[in-house]
Motif scaffolding. Sequence first.
Motif, mmCIF file in Angstrom:
data_model
loop_
_atom_site.group_PDB
_atom_site.id
_atom_site.type_symbol
_atom_site.label_atom_id
_atom_site.label_comp_id
_atom_site.label_asym_id
_atom_site.label_seq_id
_atom_site.Cartn_x
_atom_site.Cartn_y
_atom_site.Cartn_z
ATOM 1 N N GLY A 42 -68.182 93.067 21.275
ATOM 2 C CA GLY A 42 -68.068 91.662 20.930
ATOM 3 C C GLY A 42 -68.527 90.741 22.042
ATOM 4 N N GLY A 43 -68.446 91.212 23.296
ATOM 5 C CA GLY A 43 -68.900 90.404 24.417
ATOM 6 C C GLY A 43 -70.375 90.065 24.352
ATOM 7 N N LEU A 44 -71.151 90.893 23.636
ATOM 8 C CA LEU A 44 -72.580 90.627 23.512
ATOM 9 C C LEU A 44 -72.835 89.355 22.693
ATOM 10 C CD1 LEU A 44 -75.346 91.748 24.296
ATOM 11 C CD2 LEU A 44 -75.288 93.179 22.246
ATOM 12 N N VAL A 45 -71.955 89.073 21.735
ATOM 13 C CA VAL A 45 -72.067 87.817 20.997
ATOM 14 C C VAL A 45 -71.783 86.647 21.929
ATOM 15 C CG1 VAL A 45 -71.179 86.470 19.057
ATOM 16 C CG2 VAL A 45 -71.447 88.944 18.829
ATOM 17 N N GLY A 46 -70.746 86.783 22.748
ATOM 18 C CA GLY A 46 -70.462 85.747 23.730
ATOM 19 C C GLY A 46 -71.604 85.557 24.710
ATOM 20 N N ALA A 47 -72.255 86.646 25.091
ATOM 21 C CA ALA A 47 -73.397 86.553 25.994
ATOM 22 C C ALA A 47 -74.534 85.763 25.360
ATOM 23 C CB ALA A 47 -73.866 87.955 26.381
ATOM 24 N N ILE A 72 -83.365 98.085 11.426
ATOM 25 C CA ILE A 72 -83.297 98.333 12.866
ATOM 26 C C ILE A 72 -84.652 98.132 13.537
ATOM 27 C CG2 ILE A 72 -83.750 100.807 12.821
ATOM 28 C CD1 ILE A 72 -80.937 99.121 14.809
ATOM 29 N N ALA A 73 -85.733 98.266 12.760
ATOM 30 C CA ALA A 73 -87.074 98.078 13.325
ATOM 31 C C ALA A 73 -87.298 96.641 13.796
ATOM 32 C CB ALA A 73 -88.132 98.452 12.294
ATOM 33 N N GLU A 74 -86.483 95.682 13.322
ATOM 34 C CA GLU A 74 -86.614 94.310 13.786
ATOM 35 C C GLU A 74 -86.377 94.196 15.291
ATOM 36 O OE1 GLU A 74 -84.651 91.234 11.569
ATOM 37 O OE2 GLU A 74 -84.669 92.438 9.730
ATOM 38 N N LEU A 75 -85.671 95.163 15.843
ATOM 39 C CA LEU A 75 -85.402 95.150 17.281
ATOM 40 C C LEU A 75 -86.541 95.747 18.100
ATOM 41 C CD1 LEU A 75 -81.648 96.195 17.228
ATOM 42 C CD2 LEU A 75 -82.565 93.941 17.740
ATOM 43 N N LYS A 76 -87.539 96.314 17.415
ATOM 44 C CA LYS A 76 -88.723 96.876 18.063
ATOM 45 C C LYS A 76 -88.301 97.893 19.115
ATOM 46 C CE LYS A 76 -91.346 92.737 16.940
ATOM 47 N NZ LYS A 76 -92.112 91.574 17.419
ATOM 48 N N GLU A 77 -88.793 97.710 20.357
ATOM 49 C CA GLU A 77 -88.537 98.729 21.386
ATOM 50 C C GLU A 77 -87.072 98.795 21.792
ATOM 51 O OE1 GLU A 77 -89.617 94.925 23.569
ATOM 52 O OE2 GLU A 77 -90.295 96.004 21.780
ATOM 53 N N ASN A 78 -86.260 97.812 21.405
ATOM 54 C CA ASN A 78 -84.844 97.818 21.767
ATOM 55 C C ASN A 78 -83.956 98.495 20.724
ATOM 56 O OD1 ASN A 78 -85.134 96.337 24.252
ATOM 57 N ND2 ASN A 78 -85.541 94.524 23.008
ATOM 58 N N ALA A 79 -84.554 98.960 19.626
ATOM 59 C CA ALA A 79 -83.755 99.545 18.547
ATOM 60 C C ALA A 79 -82.944 100.743 19.023
ATOM 61 C CB ALA A 79 -84.662 99.947 17.388
ATOM 62 N N ALA A 87 -76.817 90.797 17.641
ATOM 63 C CA ALA A 87 -76.438 90.146 18.899
ATOM 64 C C ALA A 87 -77.426 90.494 20.011
ATOM 65 C CB ALA A 87 -75.024 90.559 19.288
ATOM 66 N N LEU A 88 -77.852 91.751 20.051
ATOM 67 C CA LEU A 88 -78.809 92.161 21.075
ATOM 68 C C LEU A 88 -80.131 91.417 20.921
ATOM 69 C CD1 LEU A 88 -79.635 94.036 23.418
ATOM 70 C CD2 LEU A 88 -80.313 95.725 21.682
ATOM 71 N N GLY A 89 -80.661 91.392 19.689
ATOM 72 C CA GLY A 89 -81.919 90.693 19.463
ATOM 73 C C GLY A 89 -81.831 89.223 19.814
#
Length: 533
Positions: free
Chosen positions: A18-23, A142-149, A179-181
């Motif tokens: 959940g901290g990633l959303v805060g980030a 998940i492919a929307e994240l490209k190299e970060n998937a 959140a990562l993207g």
Amino acid sequence: MVSINEDAYDVIVVGSGGGLVGAFVAASRGLRTLVVEKSPLVGGTMAYSGAGLWFPGSAPLRRAGLADDVEQVRAYLREIVADPSREALQDAYLGAGVELIDELERSPWFAPFVHGPVPDYFTTVPGASPTGHTIFPMPLEIAELKENAALVRCSLPTERWNFDEGPVVSGGRALAGRALGAFLETGNGTLKLNTALENLIVEDGRVVGIEAVSDGERVRLRATRGVILAAGGFEHDRGLREEHQAPLTGEWSNGVATNTGDALRAGIAVGADVDLLDEAWFVAGLVQPDGRPVFHTGTRGGIWVNGAGERFVNETRPYDQVGHEIMRLHHATDVSHIPAHWIFDQRQLDRDSFGGPPDEPPRPEWLESGALRKADTLEEVARLTGVPYEALKRTVEEFNGYARAGVDERFHRGESVWDRMFHHIVPFAADPRQNFPAKPETEFPNPLLTPIETAPYYVATILPSDIGTKGGLRIDEHARVLRPDGRPIPGLYASGNTAAAMSGRVYPGAGTPIGSSIAFAYLAVRDIAGAAG
């Protein structure tokens, strides 16, 4: 004066659940934000979840045509938590959920969230809703994240992505991926994986950074505005579990394996107060063929019995309540409730299957491993489980009588809106006060009560498990970490299972744990951004 040799950031977030959303919220405000994650993957225990967020009054609920009943929910919280010291946290949570979702839905990475009908867990308390206050993220390609998937944690510890299949993910994996993207797209976000927090750095009474081990190298990282500890609980720390939650040791937890209380210890080391260390989001765990108990939401067939061969709970109650009841009875009685034994018959197996796809027999490893055992008679069931046969026989006869009458006089199974919805007995829109409609699957008046009488019989094992501890650092309504005298520690914030829960010892509704994680991370960022001007 401490010398810090690494690049400086405005905000450091420890943990990527959940901290990633805060980030993302911090980075979207122009704050240079670093997320440090102990493991090589993002998502934490959140990735294993359905990603429900218990946010009364939020826009997705209004779009679904549900009433804005925040004041009723406030009263509901007051009654079930019954702890005036947490009322400011509850008020902050209720306000933050509405505002946070409004903000997240302005980002194409998050919009829209949708309502999912899950009843609030204390269904008879005024203010509880039969349709619930839980919202969910949309699935993500998940492919929307490209190299970060490949950085997103899968839903089970043993799973790995198969990118050739172009997977579409849902629940916690979708929320973590979104959140990562969003975080990386801000241009203000940096992610350090394989980076474990060791200590907080304090200058002149203020937390100004962290010491960590990153890919085996000791690093020191400065946060000019604040550090947010969002690194989960201590569910896999044997020493802390034995000290505060015996007989649990962490081996039966469903929390991510890297949650070992690092942030809790770091906070304590700089003077933080703690609360609720004897608490967890307890659940019943069904022991799998590999010996692990996995979060189990209850059964619509069979019974659970203790070491005396007696039922001890409504087996379909909300999972946290069942988990707490197992722990309470373990400490309050001389009867063994660890393990408990799930006993059912061939009729249930034919109707519901077990441990695999519907309409298929159990996979061979269930019986081969002993995780599922088979018996021709109840007497053999008693021998397999070690419970007294005469007591087990009485228990089954009593339950069979309830099944034929359609009323569980002892534990009221099948009567609550939760029982009925979660176990798919009636369409959710049905009035929960009406009698059970006739269903072709059973000739008995209550489909959650069917007699145990069709040999062979089966036995599975239930252990107390959890989806994380819920005790931790004491915080205020701005998510600031507090000292024992109630003063905040400047520069230090906490959210999620690193902090003591705003809901105290109860679980108000589906999505409270993740909702708390992202709501208090959001409140922390608001406080940091306000201080930063």
